[in-house]
Scaffold this motif. Structure first.
Motif, PDB file in Angstrom:
ATOM      1  N   ILE A  20      19.563  -1.424  -2.752  1.00 26.76           N
ATOM      2  CA  ILE A  20      18.772  -0.721  -1.739  1.00 26.76           C
ATOM      3  C   ILE A  20      17.373  -0.422  -2.270  1.00 26.76           C
ATOM      4  CG2 ILE A  20      18.569   1.387  -0.371  1.00 26.76           C
ATOM      5  CD1 ILE A  20      21.629   1.508  -0.308  1.00 26.76           C
ATOM      6  N   VAL A  21      17.298   0.069  -3.508  1.00 22.09           N
ATOM      7  CA  VAL A  21      15.994   0.400  -4.090  1.00 22.09           C
ATOM      8  C   VAL A  21      15.142  -0.860  -4.236  1.00 22.09           C
ATOM      9  CG1 VAL A  21      14.816   1.254  -6.155  1.00 22.09           C
ATOM     10  CG2 VAL A  21      16.827   2.459  -5.275  1.00 22.09           C
ATOM     11  N   TYR A  22      15.751  -1.945  -4.702  1.00 16.80           N
ATOM     12  CA  TYR A  22      15.012  -3.198  -4.858  1.00 16.80           C
ATOM     13  C   TYR A  22      14.486  -3.685  -3.505  1.00 16.80           C
ATOM     14  CZ  TYR A  22      14.040  -8.127  -5.770  1.00 16.80           C
ATOM     15  OH  TYR A  22      13.432  -9.345  -5.857  1.00 16.80           O
ATOM     16  N   ARG A  23      15.320  -3.572  -2.485  1.00 21.72           N
ATOM     17  CA  ARG A  23      14.889  -3.995  -1.147  1.00 21.72           C
ATOM     18  C   ARG A  23      13.721  -3.146  -0.654  1.00 21.72           C
ATOM     19  NH1 ARG A  23      18.290  -2.660   4.146  1.00 21.72           N
ATOM     20  NH2 ARG A  23      17.333  -0.665   3.597  1.00 21.72           N
ATOM     21  N   GLU A  24      13.793  -1.842  -0.907  1.00 20.27           N
ATOM     22  CA  GLU A  24      12.718  -0.953  -0.469  1.00 20.27           C
ATOM     23  C   GLU A  24      11.411  -1.262  -1.197  1.00 20.27           C
ATOM     24  OE1 GLU A  24      12.904   1.643   2.072  1.00 20.27           O
ATOM     25  OE2 GLU A  24      14.433   0.117   2.404  1.00 20.27           O
ATOM     26  N   ILE A  25      11.516  -1.529  -2.499  1.00 16.96           N
ATOM     27  CA  ILE A  25      10.313  -1.860  -3.261  1.00 16.96           C
ATOM     28  C   ILE A  25       9.716  -3.174  -2.775  1.00 16.96           C
ATOM     29  CG2 ILE A  25       9.426  -2.460  -5.550  1.00 16.96           C
ATOM     30  CD1 ILE A  25      11.504  -0.544  -6.721  1.00 16.96           C
ATOM     31  N   ARG A  26      10.574  -4.171  -2.585  1.00 14.54           N
ATOM     32  CA  ARG A  26      10.102  -5.461  -2.098  1.00 14.54           C
ATOM     33  C   ARG A  26       9.465  -5.324  -0.720  1.00 14.54           C
ATOM     34  NH1 ARG A  26       8.499  -9.767  -3.638  1.00 14.54           N
ATOM     35  NH2 ARG A  26       9.550 -10.998  -2.010  1.00 14.54           N
ATOM     36  N   ARG A  27      10.010  -4.422   0.057  1.00 18.56           N
ATOM     37  CA  ARG A  27       9.524  -4.245   1.431  1.00 18.56           C
ATOM     38  C   ARG A  27       8.060  -3.813   1.448  1.00 18.56           C
ATOM     39  NH1 ARG A  27       8.970   0.185   4.517  1.00 18.56           N
ATOM     40  NH2 ARG A  27       8.913  -0.112   6.782  1.00 18.56           N
ATOM     41  N   PHE A  28       7.694  -2.807   0.651  1.00 17.88           N
ATOM     42  CA  PHE A  28       6.311  -2.329   0.734  1.00 17.88           C
ATOM     43  C   PHE A  28       5.354  -3.078  -0.206  1.00 17.88           C
ATOM     44  CE2 PHE A  28       8.018   0.822  -2.399  1.00 17.88           C
ATOM     45  CZ  PHE A  28       7.087   0.687  -3.424  1.00 17.88           C
ATOM     46  N   THR A  29       5.882  -3.766  -1.219  1.00 14.03           N
ATOM     47  CA  THR A  29       4.989  -4.553  -2.072  1.00 14.03           C
ATOM     48  C   THR A  29       4.690  -5.915  -1.453  1.00 14.03           C
ATOM     49  OG1 THR A  29       6.906  -5.309  -3.376  1.00 14.03           O
ATOM     50  CG2 THR A  29       5.663  -3.416  -4.214  1.00 14.03           C
ATOM     51  N   ARG A  30       5.630  -6.442  -0.670  1.00 13.96           N
ATOM     52  CA  ARG A  30       5.424  -7.741  -0.039  1.00 13.96           C
ATOM     53  C   ARG A  30       4.286  -7.694   0.980  1.00 13.96           C
ATOM     54  NH1 ARG A  30      10.055  -8.192   1.840  1.00 13.96           N
ATOM     55  NH2 ARG A  30       9.657  -7.752   4.023  1.00 13.96           N
ATOM     56  N   ILE A  31       4.150  -6.559   1.640  1.00  8.85           N
ATOM     57  CA  ILE A  31       3.098  -6.414   2.653  1.00  8.85           C
ATOM     58  C   ILE A  31       2.061  -5.391   2.168  1.00  8.85           C
ATOM     59  CG2 ILE A  31       4.502  -7.124   4.622  1.00  8.85           C
ATOM     60  CD1 ILE A  31       5.027  -4.167   5.209  1.00  8.85           C
ATOM     61  N   TRP A  32       1.671  -5.483   0.902  1.00  9.89           N
ATOM     62  CA  TRP A  32       0.762  -4.500   0.304  1.00  9.89           C
ATOM     63  C   TRP A  32      -0.572  -4.347   1.055  1.00  9.89           C
ATOM     64  CZ3 TRP A  32      -3.981  -6.093  -1.378  1.00  9.89           C
ATOM     65  CH2 TRP A  32      -4.145  -7.460  -1.624  1.00  9.89           C
ATOM     66  N   PRO A  33      -1.104  -5.395   1.716  1.00 10.75           N
ATOM     67  CA  PRO A  33      -2.333  -5.150   2.475  1.00 10.75           C
ATOM     68  C   PRO A  33      -2.148  -4.140   3.609  1.00 10.75           C
ATOM     69  CG  PRO A  33      -2.043  -7.508   2.101  1.00 10.75           C
ATOM     70  CD  PRO A  33      -0.752  -6.839   1.730  1.00 10.75           C
ATOM     71  N   GLN A  34      -0.897  -3.927   4.049  1.00  6.32           N
ATOM     72  CA  GLN A  34      -0.627  -2.959   5.111  1.00  6.32           C
ATOM     73  C   GLN A  34      -0.148  -1.617   4.564  1.00  6.32           C
ATOM     74  OE1 GLN A  34       1.945  -4.631   8.208  1.00  6.32           O
ATOM     75  NE2 GLN A  34       1.404  -6.680   7.533  1.00  6.32           N
ATOM     76  N   THR A  35       0.452  -1.621   3.378  1.00  3.36           N
ATOM     77  CA  THR A  35       1.071  -0.405   2.859  1.00  3.36           C
ATOM     78  C   THR A  35       0.278   0.275   1.749  1.00  3.36           C
ATOM     79  OG1 THR A  35       2.396  -1.738   1.323  1.00  3.36           O
ATOM     80  CG2 THR A  35       3.395  -1.170   3.455  1.00  3.36           C
ATOM     81  N   LEU A  36      -0.414  -0.495   0.910  1.00  4.93           N
ATOM     82  CA  LEU A  36      -1.111   0.073  -0.237  1.00  4.93           C
ATOM     83  C   LEU A  36      -2.633   0.078  -0.086  1.00  4.93           C
ATOM     84  CD1 LEU A  36       0.960  -1.553  -3.140  1.00  4.93           C
ATOM     85  CD2 LEU A  36       1.359   0.624  -1.978  1.00  4.93           C
ATOM     86  N   LEU A  37      -3.174  -0.945   0.557  1.00  4.71           N
ATOM     87  CA  LEU A  37      -4.631  -1.055   0.675  1.00  4.71           C
ATOM     88  C   LEU A  37      -5.254  -0.042   1.642  1.00  4.71           C
ATOM     89  CD1 LEU A  37      -7.058  -2.615  -0.370  1.00  4.71           C
ATOM     90  CD2 LEU A  37      -6.707  -4.280   1.471  1.00  4.71           C
ATOM     91  N   PRO A  38      -4.704   0.133   2.877  1.00  2.50           N
ATOM     92  CA  PRO A  38      -5.327   1.079   3.810  1.00  2.50           C
ATOM     93  C   PRO A  38      -5.456   2.509   3.281  1.00  2.50           C
ATOM     94  CG  PRO A  38      -3.807  -0.347   4.970  1.00  2.50           C
ATOM     95  CD  PRO A  38      -3.606  -0.614   3.511  1.00  2.50           C
ATOM     96  N   PRO A  39      -4.384   3.108   2.673  1.00  2.00           N
ATOM     97  CA  PRO A  39      -4.576   4.468   2.155  1.00  2.00           C
ATOM     98  C   PRO A  39      -5.614   4.540   1.049  1.00  2.00           C
ATOM     99  CG  PRO A  39      -2.429   3.593   1.488  1.00  2.00           C
ATOM    100  CD  PRO A  39      -2.981   2.677   2.524  1.00  2.00           C
ATOM    101  N   ALA A  40      -5.737   3.481   0.248  1.00  3.68           N
ATOM    102  CA  ALA A  40      -6.746   3.471  -0.805  1.00  3.68           C
ATOM    103  C   ALA A  40      -8.149   3.485  -0.198  1.00  3.68           C
ATOM    104  CB  ALA A  40      -6.563   2.237  -1.699  1.00  3.68           C
ATOM    105  N   ILE A  41      -8.370   2.662   0.827  1.00  3.35           N
ATOM    106  CA  ILE A  41      -9.672   2.615   1.486  1.00  3.35           C
ATOM    107  C   ILE A  41      -9.980   3.952   2.160  1.00  3.35           C
ATOM    108  CG2 ILE A  41     -10.981   1.529   3.353  1.00  3.35           C
ATOM    109  CD1 ILE A  41      -9.488  -1.064   2.745  1.00  3.35           C
ATOM    110  N   THR A  42      -8.965   4.533   2.808  1.00  3.54           N
ATOM    111  CA  THR A  42      -9.160   5.822   3.482  1.00  3.54           C
ATOM    112  C   THR A  42      -9.574   6.899   2.499  1.00  3.54           C
ATOM    113  OG1 THR A  42      -7.511   5.256   5.154  1.00  3.54           O
ATOM    114  CG2 THR A  42      -8.049   7.588   4.896  1.00  3.54           C
TER     115      THR A  42
END
Length: 264
Positions: A20-42
Motif C-alpha cells: 500500500i505504501v509503495y503504491r501511494e508513493i508511486r502514485r504521487f511521484t509518477r505524476i510529480w508535475p501535478q503533485t510536487l511542482l504546483p505547491p513549490a511554485i505557489t
C-alpha cells in the motif's frame, strides 16, 4: 501452532503495508508535475509577494524579519494541504474504482489499511515541506531552534491531516465532495492560523477566538521549533495534537470496520 500462525499473519500484514505504501508513493511521484511542482511554485510566489515585497513594508515581527517569520507557517501550510489532499484523493479514487472492496474482504487488518494510506499522505506532505524548505533558503536564512520538537510537530501534523483526508474520503459521494472541506474549512483556518501574522496584533477578544483554531496551535508549535517564538503554550499545542491523533485514528478505524461509505 499459534506462534506460527501469528508469524504468518504478521508477515502477510507487513507485505500488505509495504504494498500500500509503495503504491501511494508511486502514485504521487509518477505524476510529480501535478503533485510536487504546483505547491513549490505557489510557495515561491508567497515568498516573493508576501516575504519580499510586502514584508519590506511591514518590518520585523516577533523579533525576526517578516520573511523569517512566515517561512515556518508556509512550510506547515504546504505539509497540511498536501498530506490531506493525497489521502482524500487516493482513498476516494479507490472507492470510485471499487478497489477498496477488495482490500476490505481480504485478510488484511483494518489498521494496516489505514496506516498504509496515512503513511503515503505523510510522506507526500513531508516531501513537499522539504522542497519548500529548500526553496526558502534562497530568500532567507533558516536555523532550527529545537530539532526534536520541529520533527515531532511536522510528523504529527501530517498524520492528523492525512487521517482527516481519510474521513473526508469515506463520506464523499462524488469528486466535488472531496474539495468542499479544503475549500471552505482548511483554507480559511490556514489563513487565520497565524501563518502570516502574530495573533498578538489582534484585539484581546479575537486573540481568544483564534485559540479555537487547531491550525494556529500547529503553526505556532512548528514556528517555535524553528525560531524559538510562539503565541501559545507549546505544551497545550502538543497535547492537542496528541488528542487529535488518538480521536481521528479511532474514528478512522471504526469507519473501516463498519464499512460505512465504502461503496459507491
Amino acid at each position: 501452532m499459534n506462534t506460527a500462525y501469528l508469524n504468518t499473519e504478521f508477515a502477510a500484514n507487513l507485505v500488505a503495508l509495504r504494498t500500500i505504501v509503495y503504491r501511494e508513493i508511486r502514485r504521487f511521484t509518477r505524476i510529480w508535475p501535478q503533485t510536487l511542482l504546483p505547491p513549490a511554485i505557489t510557495m515561491v510566489l508567497y515568498f516573493v509577494i508576501f516575504g519580499n515585497l510586502i514584508g519590506r513594508q511591514i518590518g520585523d515581527m516577533g523579533g525576526f524579519s517578516y520573511m523569517e517569520y512566515i517561512v515556518p507557517g508556509l512550510i506547515m501550510m504546504s505539509v497540511i494541504t498536501n498530506s490531506y489532499g493525497n489521502v482524500v484523493s487516493s482513498f476516494f479514487g479507490s472507492k470510485f474504482q471499487r478497489n477498496i472492496e477488495e482490500l476490505l474482504v481480504s485478510p488484511v487488518s483494518p489498521h494496516i489499511i489505514l496506516i498504509g494510506f496515512v503513511v503515503g499522505g505523510v510522506l507526500r506532505g513531508l516531501l513537499v515541506g522539504f522542497i519548500v524548505t529548500l526553496l526558502s533558503l534562497f530568500f532567507t536564512k533558516l536555523s532550527v531552534h529545537h530539532l526534536g520538537l520541529t520533527v515531532l510537530v511536522v510528523l504529527m501534523t501530517a498524520t492528523i491531516f492525512s487521517m482527516g483526508g481519510f474521513v473526508n474520503a469515506v463520506f464523499a459521494r462524488s469528486f466535488d465532495d472531496i474539495s468542499i472541506i479544503p475549500t471552505f474549512v482548511l483554507t480559511p483556518l490556514t489563513y487565520l492560523g497565524g501563518v502570516f501574522y502574530s495573533i498578538a496584533l489582534l484585539p484581546p477578544f479575537w486573540q481568544t477566538v483564534s485559540l479555537a483554531n487547531p491550525i494556529l496551535h500547529m503553526v505556532n508549535a512548528f514556528r517555535y521549533g524553528i525560531l524559538g517564538v510562539s503565541d501559545i503554550g507549546i505544551g497545550v499545542a502538543i497535547g492537542f495534537m496528541l488528542l487529535a491523533t488518538v480521536v481521528l485514528y479511532t474514528l478512522c478505524i471504526r469507519l473501516l470496520i463498519g464499512g460505512r461509505g465504502m461503496r459507491q
